[in-house]
Design an enzyme around this catalytic site. Structure first.
Site: not given
Length: 331
Positions: A201, A254
């Site tokens: 992330k 992400k």
């Protein structure tokens, strides 16, 4: 062999021929639809920076859930927007908190629909960070206390599983979070509940509209001490490998669109399902351009999602899930 013996166009001469040799396929079963549930009643409020996405109170959630199921989408990702925040994010792990109540209702309405619970504290803390904030007395610098935060993340995951969540999706990026949550779930009797880890992330500029939606912008500083530097790719392998060793069942990247290389890297290096999160700004940019008539929204969205699958994503979390499912049915 070369031209004229080899003619690559032979396999493109009709829609049926192109379809039968197609290498990558996108279906509604590949998609997870994120939903923002909020306190109150009669709330169906469009998020200004995310056209077509709403804050929904639980009393209006059932229609949304039934629509998702009817479109053939098999999973939703729940984000909670509480009416109370504090320093330790206590509404994240309360038995009667917003995500827990919504989960129980969804499993009552649609037992076969998978509920993925986002496991983080940022929407529930008054400071907007993903854990407990401590201030260093010698420097005056505030930062998230990694190890102290793990205990609250475990409480959150267990409470979500107790409410009926099918998948726990920790998004906090604390070191050791998968191991802590796996141990906590197992000790509570939820060894069967998988962890969809936000393994990679990035501290990305693509989250802006989400922070509007979740009311989760940090009240000071940023999240660069725990989310990844967008310049780094070898670090992504270290993060993912740590999660594999600690017991993750799925690995997420992400954002997705600017990190296709990372999706491909994880697909090649690990044998767990890879999840791509098509994040809020990736959604909002297309919506804004489509409203101006600058692009064909349907064509752009389906091509983008197909590109994520081609890069190696087995699962795609996207705010376009309902639209994409409809367009795929039309095909």
């Amino acid at each position: 062999m070369s031209f004229p013996i080899t003619r690559n166009r032979r396999l493109r001469t009709s829609a049926a021929l192109r379809s039968i040799v197609r290498e990558t396929r996108l279906t509604a079963h590949d998609l997870i639809y994120p939903i923002f549930v909020t306190e109150g009643s009669g709330v169906r409020e469009e998020i200004v920076s995310m056209p077509g996405v709403y804050h929904l109170s639980i009393d209006l959630l059932e229609a949304e859930i039934r629509e998702v199921a009817e479109l053939g989408i098999q999973a939703v990702l729940l984000f909670g927007v509480p009416d109370h925040k504090d320093e330790v994010g206590s509404e994240a792990y309360g038995n009667n908190s917003i995500v827990q109540r919504a989960t129980r209702k969804i499993k009552e309405w649609q037992p076969d629909l998978l509920v993925v619970a986002d496991t983080c504290l940022c929407q529930f803390t008054s400071h907007g960070h993903c854990g407990i904030v401590r201030q260093d007395e010698s420097t005056g610098r505030a930062d998230v206390d990694n190890d102290a935060s793990l205990a609250l993340l475990v409480k959150t995951a267990v409470s979500q599983a107790q409410a009926g969540a099918d998948i726990i999706a920790p998004s906090n990026m604390m070191d050791g979070f998968v191991q802590a949550i796996r141990t906590g779930l197992d000790d509570a009797g939820f060894e069967h509940v998988p962890i969809m880890s936000y393994s990679v992330k990035y501290a990305s500029a693509f989250y802006g509209p989400f922070r509007d939606a979740a009311h989760s912008a940090p009240q000071f500083g940023d999240r660069k001490t725990y989310q990844m530097d967008p310049a780094n790719v070898r670090e992504a392998l270290r993060e993912a490998e740590s999660d594999v060793v600690e017991g993750a069942d799925m690995l997420m990247v992400k954002p997705a669109l600017a990190y296709m290389d990372v999706i491909r890297l994880l697909k090649e290096q690990f044998d767990l399902p890879v999840v791509a999160y098509n994040v809020s700004a990736e959604y909002s940019m297309v919506k804004a351009a489509a409203r101006q008539g600058w692009l064909d929204e349907k064509a752009i969205v389906l091509e983008t999602l197909l590109g994520m699958k081609r890069a190696g994503a087995d699962i795609i979390i996207t705010y376009f899930a309902k639209d994409a499912a409809r367009w795929l049915q039309e095909r």
